[in-house]
Design a protein around this motif. Sequence first.
Motif, PDB file in Angstrom:
ATOM      1  N   LEU A   1       0.962  -1.312  -0.026  1.00 46.67           N
ATOM      2  CA  LEU A   1      -0.174  -0.095   0.378  1.00 46.67           C
ATOM      3  C   LEU A   1       0.719   1.736  -0.321  1.00 46.67           C
ATOM      4  N   ARG A   2       1.784   1.086   0.526  1.00 44.39           N
ATOM      5  CA  ARG A   2       2.864   2.380   1.003  1.00 44.39           C
ATOM      6  C   ARG A   2       3.078   2.481  -0.769  1.00 44.39           C
ATOM      7  N   ALA A   3       3.387   1.754  -1.163  1.00 37.30           N
ATOM      8  CA  ALA A   3       4.784   1.651  -2.131  1.00 37.30           C
ATOM      9  C   ALA A   3       3.553   2.563  -3.520  1.00 37.30           C
ATOM     10  N   LYS A   4       2.266   1.714  -3.171  1.00 33.97           N
ATOM     11  CA  LYS A   4       1.916   2.729  -3.823  1.00 33.97           C
ATOM     12  C   LYS A   4       1.230   3.827  -3.793  1.00 33.97           C
ATOM     13  N   GLN A   5       1.282   4.431  -2.525  1.00 31.98           N
ATOM     14  CA  GLN A   5       0.709   5.968  -2.380  1.00 31.98           C
ATOM     15  C   GLN A   5       1.923   6.688  -2.563  1.00 31.98           C
ATOM     16  N   GLN A   6       2.708   5.633  -2.828  1.00 28.86           N
ATOM     17  CA  GLN A   6       4.056   6.371  -3.246  1.00 28.86           C
ATOM     18  C   GLN A   6       4.504   6.458  -4.241  1.00 28.86           C
ATOM     19  N   ALA A   7       4.229   5.624  -5.304  1.00 24.76           N
ATOM     20  CA  ALA A   7       4.175   5.825  -6.829  1.00 24.76           C
ATOM     21  C   ALA A   7       3.108   7.214  -7.664  1.00 24.76           C
ATOM     22  N   GLU A   8       1.417   6.849  -6.703  1.00 29.37           N
ATOM     23  CA  GLU A   8       1.008   8.239  -6.965  1.00 29.37           C
ATOM     24  C   GLU A   8       1.819   9.469  -6.109  1.00 29.37           C
ATOM     25  N   MET A   9       2.484   9.721  -5.222  1.00 34.67           N
ATOM     26  CA  MET A   9       2.746  11.049  -5.255  1.00 34.67           C
ATOM     27  C   MET A   9       3.648  11.328  -6.590  1.00 34.67           C
ATOM     28  N   GLU A  10       4.509  10.208  -6.586  1.00 37.28           N
ATOM     29  CA  GLU A  10       5.654  10.259  -7.780  1.00 37.28           C
ATOM     30  C   GLU A  10       4.888  10.998  -9.120  1.00 37.28           C
ATOM     31  N   VAL A  11       3.952  10.218  -9.577  1.00 39.92           N
ATOM     32  CA  VAL A  11       3.571  10.475 -10.355  1.00 39.92           C
ATOM     33  C   VAL A  11       2.698  12.113 -10.507  1.00 39.92           C
ATOM     34  N   LEU A  12       2.180  12.447  -9.667  1.00 38.63           N
ATOM     35  CA  LEU A  12       1.785  13.946  -9.235  1.00 38.63           C
ATOM     36  C   LEU A  12       2.461  14.894  -9.333  1.00 38.63           C
ATOM     37  N   LEU A  13       4.187  14.468  -8.609  1.00 35.98           N
ATOM     38  CA  LEU A  13       4.987  15.118  -8.729  1.00 35.98           C
ATOM     39  C   LEU A  13       5.963  15.170 -10.137  1.00 35.98           C
ATOM     40  N   GLN A  14       5.688  14.021 -10.842  1.00 36.93           N
ATOM     41  CA  GLN A  14       6.088  14.413 -12.299  1.00 36.93           C
ATOM     42  C   GLN A  14       5.614  14.869 -13.136  1.00 36.93           C
ATOM     43  N   ARG A  15       4.224  15.497 -12.910  1.00 38.24           N
ATOM     44  CA  ARG A  15       2.961  15.647 -13.394  1.00 38.24           C
ATOM     45  C   ARG A  15       3.474  17.175 -13.872  1.00 38.24           C
ATOM     46  N   ALA A  16       4.311  17.763 -12.366  1.00 33.72           N
ATOM     47  CA  ALA A  16       3.658  19.579 -11.678  1.00 33.72           C
ATOM     48  C   ALA A  16       5.386  19.775 -13.135  1.00 33.72           C
ATOM     49  N   ALA A  17       6.486  18.970 -12.286  1.00 28.23           N
ATOM     50  CA  ALA A  17       7.569  18.894 -12.853  1.00 28.23           C
ATOM     51  C   ALA A  17       7.505  19.280 -14.316  1.00 28.23           C
ATOM     52  N   GLN A  18       6.451  18.458 -15.635  1.00 30.39           N
ATOM     53  CA  GLN A  18       6.429  18.795 -17.204  1.00 30.39           C
ATOM     54  C   GLN A  18       5.643  19.932 -17.162  1.00 30.39           C
ATOM     55  N   GLY A  19       4.543  20.197 -16.025  1.00 32.56           N
ATOM     56  CA  GLY A  19       3.872  21.573 -16.006  1.00 32.56           C
ATOM     57  C   GLY A  19       4.645  22.748 -16.166  1.00 32.56           C
ATOM     58  N   ARG A  20       5.968  23.016 -15.228  1.00 29.15           N
ATOM     59  CA  ARG A  20       6.286  23.628 -14.479  1.00 29.15           C
ATOM     60  C   ARG A  20       7.580  23.905 -16.028  1.00 29.15           C
ATOM     61  N   ASP A  21       8.167  22.520 -16.956  1.00 32.52           N
ATOM     62  CA  ASP A  21       8.620  23.151 -17.802  1.00 32.52           C
ATOM     63  C   ASP A  21       8.319  23.782 -18.722  1.00 32.52           C
TER      64      ASP A  21
END
Length: 238
Positions: free
Chosen positions: A126-146
């Motif tokens: 469950l923690r691994a799944k949640q970590q993946a969800e957070m990484e996806v959010l941050l990755q999309r944020a980085a793409q949006g910022r770029d």
Amino acid sequence: MIQRHLKERDEVEEAYKSEIDERNRLWDEKLHLFHKGVVEHAAKLKRQQIGILQAFRAKMAAKVPNKPQWSKELLKHRKVQNFLAKQGKYLEAQEVKRIADRMEHLELQGTLAAYQAEVNAKEQALRAKQQAEMEVLLQRAAQGRDELQKTRAQDLERCNQRHANIVRELKASQKQQCLKFEAILAKRVTEFKHMGGNFQFLSQSINSNYGSLCLSNIVDCTEEAEYPTNNDLTSSSL
């Protein structure tokens, strides 16, 4: 004319600087709002994940086994214990009970350990799944910022190019004005010679065609390095 041209150029530069400052301010504000939105989304997701994790732990705690599936060996000892007690052999029954209790304790501990291992594995997943969800959010944020930064650079580049075009057109226009003025000057100098060197006629004639000019500016305009000059003609004629 020189002063007017310099003033026009200063006005263009001031307008350009004001536009660049305003665009940078607007882009800084956009990036700030974007970053603020990312932080809020990340915090919201984190709260949701904590709630899910707490609910999972509560559910697992409620399902902790307190009566596992006893082994055949333990059940056999319990039967012997009861049989001896019914036969009045209490000492033997007590000894068998002691052994059976020990077996029961060990089996219960083993069942609890196995259950806890299962819970730990599920929580880790469950923690691994949640970590993946957070990484996806941050990755999309980085793409949006770029993407925002790329769009900002393109916008400022268009602004710079537009300014360069304006400056080029202004210089061309001012150059044409000076060429026209020099042509008028050359013509009036020729007329000046024909009039027998009447300086007043020359001044009035030039001012009638370029009212914004004064005779004292004639030499300044023709001497500016950026403009084509007619100094030789002017000097030789005067």
